[in-house]
Structure formats: C-alpha cells, structure tokens
Design an enzyme around this catalytic site. Sequence first.
Site, PDB file in Angstrom:
ATOM      1  N   CYS A  52     -67.601 -61.754  31.817  1.00 54.65           N
ATOM      2  CA  CYS A  52     -68.102 -62.979  31.725  1.00 54.65           C
ATOM      3  C   CYS A  52     -69.497 -63.300  30.932  1.00 54.65           C
ATOM      4  O   CYS A  52     -69.915 -64.305  30.553  1.00 54.65           O
ATOM      5  CB  CYS A  52     -68.304 -63.507  33.004  1.00 54.65           C
ATOM      6  N   ASN A  53     -69.976 -61.972  30.442  1.00 58.97           N
ATOM      7  CA  ASN A  53     -71.293 -61.890  29.656  1.00 58.97           C
ATOM      8  C   ASN A  53     -71.068 -61.466  28.568  1.00 58.97           C
ATOM      9  O   ASN A  53     -71.982 -61.615  27.601  1.00 58.97           O
ATOM     10  CB  ASN A  53     -72.262 -61.025  30.712  1.00 58.97           C
ATOM     11  N   TYR A 113     -74.173 -53.719  38.452  1.00 61.11           N
ATOM     12  CA  TYR A 113     -73.518 -52.518  38.394  1.00 61.11           C
ATOM     13  C   TYR A 113     -71.916 -52.925  38.125  1.00 61.11           C
ATOM     14  O   TYR A 113     -71.119 -51.815  38.015  1.00 61.11           O
ATOM     15  CB  TYR A 113     -73.851 -51.773  39.419  1.00 61.11           C
ATOM     16  N   GLN A 118     -65.703 -52.740  35.042  1.00 59.22           N
ATOM     17  CA  GLN A 118     -64.944 -53.405  33.839  1.00 59.22           C
ATOM     18  C   GLN A 118     -64.932 -52.555  32.681  1.00 59.22           C
ATOM     19  O   GLN A 118     -63.900 -52.637  32.033  1.00 59.22           O
ATOM     20  CB  GLN A 118     -65.995 -54.747  33.592  1.00 59.22           C
ATOM     21  N   GLY A 187     -59.335 -66.960  43.419  1.00 59.99           N
ATOM     22  CA  GLY A 187     -59.229 -65.821  42.671  1.00 59.99           C
ATOM     23  C   GLY A 187     -59.838 -64.689  43.491  1.00 59.99           C
ATOM     24  O   GLY A 187     -61.025 -64.679  43.948  1.00 59.99           O
ATOM     25  N   THR A 188     -58.872 -63.677  43.745  1.00 58.61           N
ATOM     26  CA  THR A 188     -59.355 -62.549  44.733  1.00 58.61           C
ATOM     27  C   THR A 188     -59.483 -61.099  43.966  1.00 58.61           C
ATOM     28  O   THR A 188     -58.990 -60.071  44.394  1.00 58.61           O
ATOM     29  CB  THR A 188     -58.603 -62.450  45.833  1.00 58.61           C
ATOM     30  N   LYS A 190     -62.084 -58.467  41.481  1.00 57.31           N
ATOM     31  CA  LYS A 190     -63.300 -57.773  42.072  1.00 57.31           C
ATOM     32  C   LYS A 190     -64.455 -58.704  42.184  1.00 57.31           C
ATOM     33  O   LYS A 190     -65.114 -58.667  43.148  1.00 57.31           O
ATOM     34  CB  LYS A 190     -63.665 -56.785  40.867  1.00 57.31           C
ATOM     35  N   ILE A 191     -64.798 -59.709  41.414  1.00 53.74           N
ATOM     36  CA  ILE A 191     -65.752 -60.499  41.472  1.00 53.74           C
ATOM     37  C   ILE A 191     -65.655 -61.370  42.755  1.00 53.74           C
ATOM     38  O   ILE A 191     -66.256 -61.774  43.712  1.00 53.74           O
ATOM     39  CB  ILE A 191     -66.006 -61.508  40.235  1.00 53.74           C
ATOM     40  N   GLY A 192     -64.086 -61.931  42.767  1.00 59.66           N
ATOM     41  CA  GLY A 192     -63.925 -62.941  43.972  1.00 59.66           C
ATOM     42  C   GLY A 192     -63.929 -62.320  45.324  1.00 59.66           C
ATOM     43  O   GLY A 192     -64.642 -62.656  46.202  1.00 59.66           O
TER      44      GLY A 192
END
Length: 396
Positions: A52-53, A113, A118, A187-188, A190-192
């Site tokens: 995302c970054n 972290y 990723q 959305g499940t 890693k981030i979700g």
Amino acid sequence: MDFNHFFIAGINYKKTDASSRGQFAIQPDQYTSLLQKAALQGIQEVFVLSTCNRTEIYGMAQHAGELVQLLCNETTATMESFEELCYIKQGKAAAEHLFAVAAGLDSQILGDYEIVGQLKQAAKFSKDQGCIGTYLDRLLNIVLQSSKAIRTNTALSGGTVSVSFAAIQFLKDHVADISEKEILVLGTGKIGRNTCKNLVDYLGTTNITLINRTEARAEELAKELKLRHASYSYMDAAVAKADIVIVATNAEQPVITTAQLQHSNPKILIDLSIPNNVAPSAKSLAHITLVNVDDLSKINDATLQKRLAEVPKAKAIIAEHMEEFREWYNMRKNVPLIKAVKQKLMDMQQNGEPGLVEDEAIQKVINNMALKMRKQPNPGCDYIGAITDYITGRVN
C-alpha cells in the site's frame, strides 16, 4: 555479474498519494507476466515489492531502465510518469535501501513490521519462478537476518503502531459508542486479519461481519475470533447495513462506489487498500467519512517518538550486516581465481613437480590464500604467493 549492476527503482508514499501509487500496483497475474518477460530478456534475478505504501522493482540488470520498462509494461501508467516520480538506486545504495525497507525505517509509519511479511512473500513468489539467483538469495537472507536482529534488539517496532492499528486509533478517537456500531470488514488477508484482531483486542467489540472473496478464509477467522461472516454475494447488502466499513481487499478497481453510498445511512469507511478499493469521490458525500492509508499515516503518538530514538541502533545493526554481505560478495568475486590456483596446484602435483604432493597440502594452501584475500585481496600477488607456498611447503 558485478554487483554494481544491482538496481532498485520504485515509488513510495513520500512523493505520491494513494491514488497515484495505485496506478503502479502489481497484482499476482501481473507479477507472473513480469517475471516471464524478465527471463526472456535475460534478466535472471529480479523481484517486485508492491504494497500500500510502495511499488519497487529490484534486480540485476545492465541498467535501471530495463527494470523500469518491465514494471511499467504491467501497469496502467506510462514509463514517463513513473520516471517523474521514482527513485533509482544502484549497487551499495540499492542494498542499503533494501535493508532500510525491511527494518521499517522507510515505512510510512516508522517501524511498521508488516513490510517483512510482504517482502518474504514477494521474494518467495519470484524464487518459485526461478528468478532469485545466488546474489539476491544471499542478500535477502542477510537483509532478513538484519531485520530480525533489529526487532529483537531495539524498540523500533515496539508499541502498537501500524497501518492496521492506526485504523483502530482513528475509530477510538472518532466513535464514542463503538460496541453499538455495525462493523463490516471486507478482505481477510494479513492486513484485514490484523485489523480484526485489533478491533476485538483494543476496542472490545465483536459486532463485526467478515466478508472475503474466498469465503472459507472469512469463515476460519470468524470462528477464531467469534465473529460473524457472510458470503461475497452479500457484500452490497452488508455495506448498506453497516455503520463502519473497513476495506482491505486486493481488487484492481473500487469495490464500493459513490453511487452505492449516495442514499445510505451515515458511515465511516476506512480504505486500507492500494489501489483504492473505495471510490475516492465518496469523500464528497456529506454523510460519509472516508479515510485511506495516507490519512492514517498522520496519526502520531508517544510510541512513534520512542521509535525515533531507536533509529541509530537500527542503523548500526544494518551497517554490521551490510559488512557481512560485502565480505561474502568480495569472496564470491575471488572464487574463479581460487579455483584457478587449485587447478594449477593439482596439475603440478599430477606432473610430479617438486614440492608438497598431498591433497591435504593443496587444501591448506587454498585455505590460506582465501584467508589472505578476505583480509586484503590482491589477485596477482595472491596467485603467485599460493604457488610459492605450495612449492616451498610454507603452509603449516
């Protein structure tokens, strides 16, 4: 190939907003295509980190333009627009950048972290396609060792600050009666998943419905956290019902449009996706509060100040591991010469020339030569010295 041919070309949050970064995001099918084209062009070592970054391409190439072209061929934006926004680093500077990224020093939220997972996933994908060779494999291993040492020996990633936790902090600051609100998480991955756990752990609410394109993943997480889940086909109805929607999907286009929200009840939408998976224009609706990863990154607290104090320690650990890689690389460059000397000594032994004749003696000469080259390489002198040591038997 000389490591001066190691390049990184990328864009990140420092010069681009979430919408711009979305144009360069690489999805799995695009990643596969990119690696296939790299192989056809003779680029044997390459991987892409798309989060995302940032979107960054790392690889061994004749020049950085080869990597930029590979990346841009798979995106919706032009090579010219990428070059206007990108940074390019070469050799040692490129390696240092990778160390900093893996440590969380280059993250939008210092010390985040999540980037490590990723990075591992991106490297594994490339390695499975045969696109990680000797140099990148060794570099990545040392980079991950450095990242682990930083996490173990510093407080750079201490506390609870990350993009997923920043979403929780935003809700804590803006919603008084969170337990009474209907929350939907789309959305499940890693981030979700992390966001769901933070909702339960830090906000104490379980009034949450999970939806994922692969329903089994949502069902598994729902059972673990004692939440509800629904099928992907129910998404529109679930969005309409919810008071808070957290979007952590991986779609190439918005899954929630402005039209869907035009006549809805007041909502808070948190878009953790790149590219945006909630139409940015929804922000213009008076009853909609929409925030994305750029908005969340501005959340600051005492934890971040503590992390800043740990930066010098992290950089010192990186320097140690950079030196380890430099030593390995220098020895790697010496391998052809060492092999040549060993073959010469074996030929001398076979021809019965004066000197030591045992195989063990040859190996002692080679070990001694490698040790000298590790300390201060001088190829011509080292070659002659090894032959002299062999003939005179000076190696003990």
